[in-house]
Write an enzyme that holds these catalytic residues in place. Structure first.
Site, PDB file in Angstrom:
ATOM      1  N   ASP A   1       0.816  -1.227   0.000  1.00  0.00           N
ATOM      2  CA  ASP A   1       0.000   0.000   0.000  1.00  0.00           C
ATOM      3  C   ASP A   1       0.844   1.269   0.000  1.00  0.00           C
ATOM      4  O   ASP A   1       0.394   2.308   0.499  1.00  0.00           O
ATOM      5  CB  ASP A   1      -0.964   0.044   1.203  1.00  0.00           C
TER       6      ASP A   1
ATOM      7  N   LYS B   1       2.305   2.239  -5.073  1.00  0.00           N
ATOM      8  CA  LYS B   1       3.020   1.790  -6.284  1.00  0.00           C
ATOM      9  C   LYS B   1       2.221   2.095  -7.540  1.00  0.00           C
ATOM     10  O   LYS B   1       2.784   2.484  -8.563  1.00  0.00           O
ATOM     11  CB  LYS B   1       3.284   0.279  -6.217  1.00  0.00           C
TER      12      LYS B   1
ATOM     13  N   GLN C   1       2.134  -5.798  -3.215  1.00  0.00           N
ATOM     14  CA  GLN C   1       2.474  -5.889  -1.776  1.00  0.00           C
ATOM     15  C   GLN C   1       3.834  -5.224  -1.511  1.00  0.00           C
ATOM     16  O   GLN C   1       4.222  -4.355  -2.272  1.00  0.00           O
ATOM     17  CB  GLN C   1       2.462  -7.347  -1.294  1.00  0.00           C
TER      18      GLN C   1
ATOM     19  N   GLY D   1      -4.362  -4.093  -4.629  1.00  0.00           N
ATOM     20  CA  GLY D   1      -5.395  -3.119  -4.971  1.00  0.00           C
ATOM     21  C   GLY D   1      -4.730  -1.796  -5.237  1.00  0.00           C
ATOM     22  O   GLY D   1      -4.270  -1.135  -4.322  1.00  0.00           O
ATOM     23  N   HIS D   2      -4.590  -1.460  -6.513  1.00  0.00           N
ATOM     24  CA  HIS D   2      -3.978  -0.181  -6.864  1.00  0.00           C
ATOM     25  C   HIS D   2      -5.080   0.833  -7.100  1.00  0.00           C
ATOM     26  O   HIS D   2      -5.931   0.635  -7.967  1.00  0.00           O
ATOM     27  CB  HIS D   2      -3.193  -0.302  -8.169  1.00  0.00           C
TER      28      HIS D   2
HETATM   29  P1  IMP Z   1      -2.793 -12.678   1.361  1.00  0.00           P
HETATM   30  O1  IMP Z   1      -1.831 -12.126   0.370  1.00  0.00           O
HETATM   31  O2  IMP Z   1      -4.229 -12.381   1.012  1.00  0.00           O
HETATM   32  O3  IMP Z   1      -2.551 -14.125   1.645  1.00  0.00           O
HETATM   33  O4  IMP Z   1      -2.547 -11.929   2.767  1.00  0.00           O
HETATM   34  C1  IMP Z   1      -1.351 -12.099   3.521  1.00  0.00           C
HETATM   35  C2  IMP Z   1      -0.949 -10.786   4.184  1.00  0.00           C
HETATM   36  O5  IMP Z   1      -0.558  -9.853   3.190  1.00  0.00           O
HETATM   37  C3  IMP Z   1      -2.064 -10.106   4.989  1.00  0.00           C
HETATM   38  O6  IMP Z   1      -1.477  -9.435   6.083  1.00  0.00           O
HETATM   39  C4  IMP Z   1      -2.617  -9.080   4.018  1.00  0.00           C
HETATM   40  O7  IMP Z   1      -3.222  -7.990   4.681  1.00  0.00           O
HETATM   41  C5  IMP Z   1      -1.334  -8.662   3.323  1.00  0.00           C
HETATM   42  N1  IMP Z   1      -1.574  -8.155   1.962  1.00  0.00           N
HETATM   43  C6  IMP Z   1      -1.869  -8.866   0.855  1.00  0.00           C
HETATM   44  N2  IMP Z   1      -2.006  -8.041  -0.205  1.00  0.00           N
HETATM   45  C7  IMP Z   1      -1.785  -6.801   0.247  1.00  0.00           C
HETATM   46  C8  IMP Z   1      -1.754  -5.528  -0.399  1.00  0.00           C
HETATM   47  O8  IMP Z   1      -1.948  -5.380  -1.620  1.00  0.00           O
HETATM   48  N3  IMP Z   1      -1.480  -4.466   0.416  1.00  0.00           N
HETATM   49  C9  IMP Z   1      -1.213  -4.605   1.734  1.00  0.00           C
HETATM   50  N4  IMP Z   1      -1.227  -5.764   2.373  1.00  0.00           N
HETATM   51  C10 IMP Z   1      -1.512  -6.867   1.628  1.00  0.00           C
END
Ligand code: IMP
Length: 429
Positions: free
Chosen positions: A16, A19, A227, A43-44
């Site tokens: 977040d 990017k 991420q 989520g961009h």
């Molecule tokens: P997952 O990727 O859905 O398995 O989540 C694993 C961890 O990564 C969790 O703490 C999510 O909140 C975090 N996470 C996954 N995608 C994002 C993102 O795009 N932004 C911020 N945190 C993310």
């Protein structure tokens, strides 16, 4: 043979960082934008004029005319979510479908992965990870266990049906073990996948070949990470991480080119720190600053809407991200959110049990003991969101940014001062 240029954009905190905004700005000068890992967990949020787009799988470059947008083999690809997103984008960008390509080697993420994601989280109880529920972990589990289904597997319909039925059986056994109460209907699964099969196959490409040919032709390529470094499955705050290599090492791997093709790695960082989901965040703000910055920075997840946890800039984290990514430049975002704070703190190092820690620890137990040590800098009262050049920024903002450079060892190339495309400062190199 002439070689173009290849830049990787990576999140250098916990995701977040903005990017999407930086990719959107850089896409002006880029021919191909490719995602290399993750899936619809990203989520961009991109603002163009007064329009707001939230992109989950399609790279932000799609909003720029003529750019090719690719999803590499390292992505776990959710075709249904993807086509939904593509159809929305097509209302604004009619030729979007002609400009996207998906690797035949990308693994399919299907709805049963989401059922498993939710069931696994529920079974973890208090030890839950706080995933986005998008099925990411289970899809990568299938890949590594060599039982995933890839885009190219859809080419032969009969074979695809066999694989899907086999998967449904296996997933149902797992769901039962997890007491999920949900079940996959194999007939429905096959029927649904067959509805998108031909549309998807029309987009199938060999991303490594496309990118290599483009580089050989002197074109410019951007590999877009999702991420952040601290969510990397190897380098992040394990187990509170995502299931892919978010760092720059994953970039070549996730699209099918070698590391020698990459020229620059730009780390995107917020001027402060945020994290969503469970896990450590050493510089987390106390109340009421926590709520104040969350409100001011609009710190709510683009994918799940969850409130993000906010904290001071942590130079230990970004120094570590610089190390594991080989960062060549930084893009600092959301500087404007700090406007008006009387003073700012930066964590320069941690202490734990009488020892000084300059490096981010790999052991979460040690991290739990770590106490951030802060340096305090004066804030500024001016509004930075109208600044368009370095000289437009107040002296205190210059001092803050120069200190971030010194503490992380990486030069700042871009400063973002708002959500709009024009709210960006290109820092002279
Ligand atoms: P997952 O990727 O859905 O398995 O989540 C694993 C961890 O990564 C969790 O703490 C999510 O909140 C975090 N996470 C996954 N995608 C994002 C993102 O795009 N932004 C911020 N945190 C993310």
């Amino acid at each position: 043979m002439s070689k173009g240029s290849c830049v990787v954009i990576v999140g250098s905190q916990w995701g977040d960082e903005g990017k999407g905004k930086i990719v959107d700005v850089l896409a002006e000068e880029i021919d191909i934008v490719a995602r290399y890992q993750g899936g619809a967990n990203a989520g961009h949020t991109v603002h163009v004029g007064s329009d707001e787009f939230i992109l989950h799988q399609i790279p932000s470059g799609i909003l720029h005319p003529g750019r090719t947008c690719l999803l590499g083999n390292g992505v776990v690809f959710d075709p249904f979510q993807f086509f939904e997103e593509l159809d929305e984008i097509k209302a604004r960008v009619p030729d979007a479908e002609q400009r996207v390509g998906v690797s035949g080697r990308a693994h399919l993420l299907l709805y049963y992965h989401k059922l498993l994601d939710r069931a696994s989280e529920a079974s973890r109880g208090a030890g839950k990870i706080g995933t986005t529920g998008r099925g990411i972990g289970p899809a990568y589990e299938d890949k590594v266990a060599r039982q995933g289904i890839r885009v190219a597997d859809l080419r032969d319909a009969a074979r695809a049906e066999t694989l899907l039925r086999r998967a449904a059986e296996r997933i149902n056994r797992k769901l039962e073990m997890l007491d999920s109460g949900e079940k996959v209907d194999p007939d429905l699964l096959v029927r649904d996948v067959m509805t998108i099969r031909e549309r998807l196959l029309a987009l199938m490409v060999d991303t490594g070949r496309v990118i290599q040919d483009a580089l050989n032709a002197g074109k410019r390529v951007l590999l877009e990470g999702a991420q952040g470094a601290l969510l990397d499955v190897d380098h992040g705050t394990y187990p509170y991480v995502t299931s892919s290599n978010t760092t720059a090492g994953g970039a070549g791997l996730g699209v099918g080119i070698g590391p020698t093709m990459i020229d620059d790695v730009v780390g995107v960082v917020k001027a402060y720190t945020t994290r969503v989901g469970e896990g450590p965040l050493p510089t987390e703000f106390p109340s009421p600053l926590q709520e104040e910055i969350r409100e001011k920075g609009g710190e709510f997840g683009a994918t799940t809407g969850r409130p993000r946890r906010c904290g001071w800039f942590d130079a230990v984290v970004v120094r570590y991200a610089a190390l594991v990514n080989g960062l060549t430049g930084l893009a600092v975002t959301k500087l404007d959110v700090l406007d008006g704070l009387p003073e700012l703190q930066i964590a320069t190092h941690y202490t734990a049990g009488g020892d000084t820690l300059d490096d981010f620890p790999g052991d979460l137990a040690l991290l739990a003991e770590a106490v951030p040590q802060y340096e305090t800098l004066p804030g500024w009262t001016e509004t930075t969101s109208t600044a368009r050049t370095w000289d437009d920024l107040p002296a205190a903002a210059h001092a803050y940014l120069r200190r971030l450079e010194a503490l992380t060892g990486v030069p700042i190339w871009y400063v973002s001062v708002g959500t709009r495309r024009d709210q960006i400062i290109h820092v002279a190199r």
